[in-house]
Design a protein around this motif. Structure first.
Motif, mmCIF file in Angstrom:
data_model
loop_
_atom_site.group_PDB
_atom_site.id
_atom_site.type_symbol
_atom_site.label_atom_id
_atom_site.label_comp_id
_atom_site.label_asym_id
_atom_site.label_seq_id
_atom_site.Cartn_x
_atom_site.Cartn_y
_atom_site.Cartn_z
ATOM 1 N N TRP A 14 39.680 41.422 49.935
ATOM 2 C CA TRP A 14 39.408 42.142 49.090
ATOM 3 C C TRP A 14 38.484 41.731 47.928
ATOM 4 N N ASP A 15 36.581 42.153 48.614
ATOM 5 C CA ASP A 15 35.506 40.530 47.517
ATOM 6 C C ASP A 15 34.583 42.035 47.531
ATOM 7 N N GLU A 16 34.328 41.246 46.395
ATOM 8 C CA GLU A 16 32.902 41.901 44.682
ATOM 9 C C GLU A 16 32.233 40.988 44.870
ATOM 10 N N SER A 17 30.503 41.348 44.898
ATOM 11 C CA SER A 17 29.354 41.019 44.561
ATOM 12 C C SER A 17 28.771 41.338 43.701
ATOM 13 N N PHE A 18 29.020 42.414 42.984
ATOM 14 C CA PHE A 18 28.462 43.314 42.471
ATOM 15 C C PHE A 18 26.945 43.303 42.460
ATOM 16 N N GLU A 19 26.754 43.710 44.005
ATOM 17 C CA GLU A 19 25.335 44.031 44.317
ATOM 18 C C GLU A 19 25.465 45.524 44.350
ATOM 19 N N TYR A 20 25.591 46.159 44.391
ATOM 20 C CA TYR A 20 25.873 47.641 44.368
ATOM 21 C C TYR A 20 26.133 48.071 42.797
ATOM 22 N N GLY A 21 26.609 47.903 41.841
ATOM 23 C CA GLY A 21 26.994 48.086 40.848
ATOM 24 C C GLY A 21 28.673 47.551 40.017
ATOM 25 N N LEU A 22 28.815 48.364 39.849
ATOM 26 C CA LEU A 22 30.199 47.953 38.905
ATOM 27 C C LEU A 22 31.473 49.055 39.601
ATOM 28 N N GLN A 23 30.888 50.385 40.883
ATOM 29 C CA GLN A 23 31.716 51.347 40.801
ATOM 30 C C GLN A 23 33.377 50.841 41.729
ATOM 31 N N ARG A 24 33.083 49.552 41.991
ATOM 32 C CA ARG A 24 34.441 49.824 42.757
ATOM 33 C C ARG A 24 35.213 48.704 42.104
ATOM 34 N N VAL A 25 35.021 48.424 40.686
ATOM 35 C CA VAL A 25 35.593 47.956 39.478
ATOM 36 C C VAL A 25 35.969 48.946 38.285
ATOM 37 N N VAL A 26 36.912 48.541 37.323
ATOM 38 C CA VAL A 26 37.249 49.234 36.053
ATOM 39 C C VAL A 26 36.629 48.337 35.033
ATOM 40 N N THR A 27 36.306 48.918 33.968
ATOM 41 C CA THR A 27 35.733 47.913 33.154
ATOM 42 C C THR A 27 36.723 48.151 31.637
ATOM 43 N N ALA A 28 36.124 47.410 30.879
ATOM 44 C CA ALA A 28 37.278 47.489 29.404
ATOM 45 C C ALA A 28 36.566 46.869 28.276
ATOM 46 N N THR A 29 35.964 47.068 27.076
ATOM 47 C CA THR A 29 35.921 46.896 25.887
ATOM 48 C C THR A 29 36.520 47.279 24.760
ATOM 49 N N SER A 30 36.535 45.972 23.805
ATOM 50 C CA SER A 30 36.993 46.167 22.635
ATOM 51 C C SER A 30 36.031 45.572 21.330
ATOM 52 N N GLY A 31 35.962 46.802 20.690
ATOM 53 C CA GLY A 31 35.306 45.688 19.906
ATOM 54 C C GLY A 31 33.580 46.255 19.858
ATOM 55 N N ALA A 32 33.280 46.363 17.882
ATOM 56 C CA ALA A 32 31.356 46.834 18.108
ATOM 57 C C ALA A 32 31.099 45.319 19.229
ATOM 58 N N GLY A 33 29.611 46.449 19.687
ATOM 59 C CA GLY A 33 28.700 45.097 20.886
ATOM 60 C C GLY A 33 29.191 44.478 22.057
#
Length: 363
Positions: A163-182
């Motif tokens: 499996w590979d991902e180059s992010f050329e077509y967005g982030l729909q094939r991965v899951v994103t997560a963040t913590s904290g303001a900014g």
């Protein structure tokens, strides 16, 4: 009436014409079966064809040249195959199982070159372009051809890309997560290792904030797996972690490498879940658009690390156990890149690109 026969029957004498034009009666046995003596002609000479006790023809085969064919004790014909070499017949070789042995050769500038095979007998081929102006050959294998045609697997080509991902077509094939303001994860064209885009990880100014990209995949057959990723260090001075895990419903086997930009150390998560320093004084140049590349290989069968590659360096991790806490649920693989705020006071940013998962990695 024929003598010795009832007057309502008749007798017939069948005769055949011999080579001398003489009529000769055809013989019968006691049961009335025709008796035939079969002969074959050898020029002008007749030879009787023989049969064995079961009435089967006995044959001695000969070739056109007059040479006898060889038959073994089981009645199998024995054949010696020959090939023509400059007008001379050369015997073809076979192994102990009767398999024909062949050494294939190809013509190179009027000279014969033997074709190579690997340890499994698979033929090795190297694609070549025309020679350069200095007469030097330009070799190009299948892997090199794939890279030149746009593959993102350029850094370490061992293993099979699952499996590979180059992010050329967005982030729909991965899951994103963040913590904290900014904190945020976005697609960006401000920097990339391949193509036009990368994933931009921005971490808020509070200690402990993070930005993460992960992928959940179906597992390939167990064995040696790898996670590869390219990243920048510009505007980022704190830990960046690279994780691969496998859940099988009983345990969650975790392999994780952490690069600490501030401490300039490479660490791994050991079997008790804490971090242990693997290498120190690792200085990575911080400048956009320079990308660094890391690849971690683990053995999910033995639950041990194998090695980690960082740019031009390789660190052997053979025999080091991975963290394997208990787990309940379905089976899947997780790839995870996490940027963590270590000191606070400023917003940190870095870019990741060309995330690759490999299987069947060699030792």
């Amino acid at each position: 009436m024929t003598a010795g026969r009832p007057d309502y029957t008749s007798s017939t004498v069948i005769r055949g014409l011999s080579p001398t034009s003489t009529l000769i009666p055809v013989a019968l046995d006691a049961n009335g079966n025709l008796v035939a003596l079969v002969q074959g002609s050898d020029g002008a000479t007749l030879h009787t064809i023989r049969v064995d006790a079961s009435g089967q023809l006995i044959m001695v085969p000969r070739g056109q040249s007059g040479n006898y064919m060889s038959v073994d004790t089981n009645g199998y014909l024995t054949s010696v195959m020959k090939g023509n070499h400059a007008g001379t017949s050369v015997t073809l070789a076979v192994d102990a199982n009767g398999n024909i042995l062949g050494v294939l050769q190809g013509d190179y500038a009027g000279a014969l070159k033997t074709l190579a095979v690997d340890s499994q007998g698979r033929m090795l081929a190297v694609l070549t372009d025309p020679e350069d102006v200095f007469g030097n050959p330009n070799y190009m294998g299948g892997a090199e051809l794939a890279v030149r045609l746009g593959s993102i697997s350029k850094y370490n080509r061992l293993g099979q890309v699952y499996w590979d991902e180059s992010f050329e077509y967005g982030l729909q094939r991965v899951v994103t997560a963040t913590s904290g303001a900014g904190s945020s994860v976005t697609q960006s064209n401000l920097a990339s290792r391949s193509g036009a885009y990368a994933a931009k990880l921005t971490v808020g100014a509070t200690v402990g904030n993070y930005a993460r990209v992960s992928a959940q995949l179906q597992p390939p057959p167990l064995g040696k797996w790898g996670i590869e990723c390219s990243f920048t260090t510009y505007f980022h001075l704190y830990p960046l972690t690279f994780l691969i895990s496998y859940r099988n419903g009983t345990i969650n086997i975790i392999g994780e490498i952490q690069y600490d930009f501030n401490a300039q150390t490479l660490k791994y998560r050991n079997s008790d879940g804490t971090y242990t320093t693997l290498a120190s004084n690792i200085i990575l140049y911080s400048q956009i658009p320079l990308f660094h590349t890391i690849k971690l290989i683990v053995d999910m069968t033995t639950q041990q690390y194998v090695r980690v590659l960082l740019n031009g360096n390789t660190y052997d991790m053979a025999g080091i156990g991975m963290h394997a806490p208990g787990d309940v649920g379905a089976s899947w693989v997780t790839l995870e890149i996490t940027s963590v705020q270590g000191a606070g006071g400023s917003v940190d940013t870095n870019y990741i690109d060309d995330l690759i998962f490999t299987a069947n990695e060699p030792r």
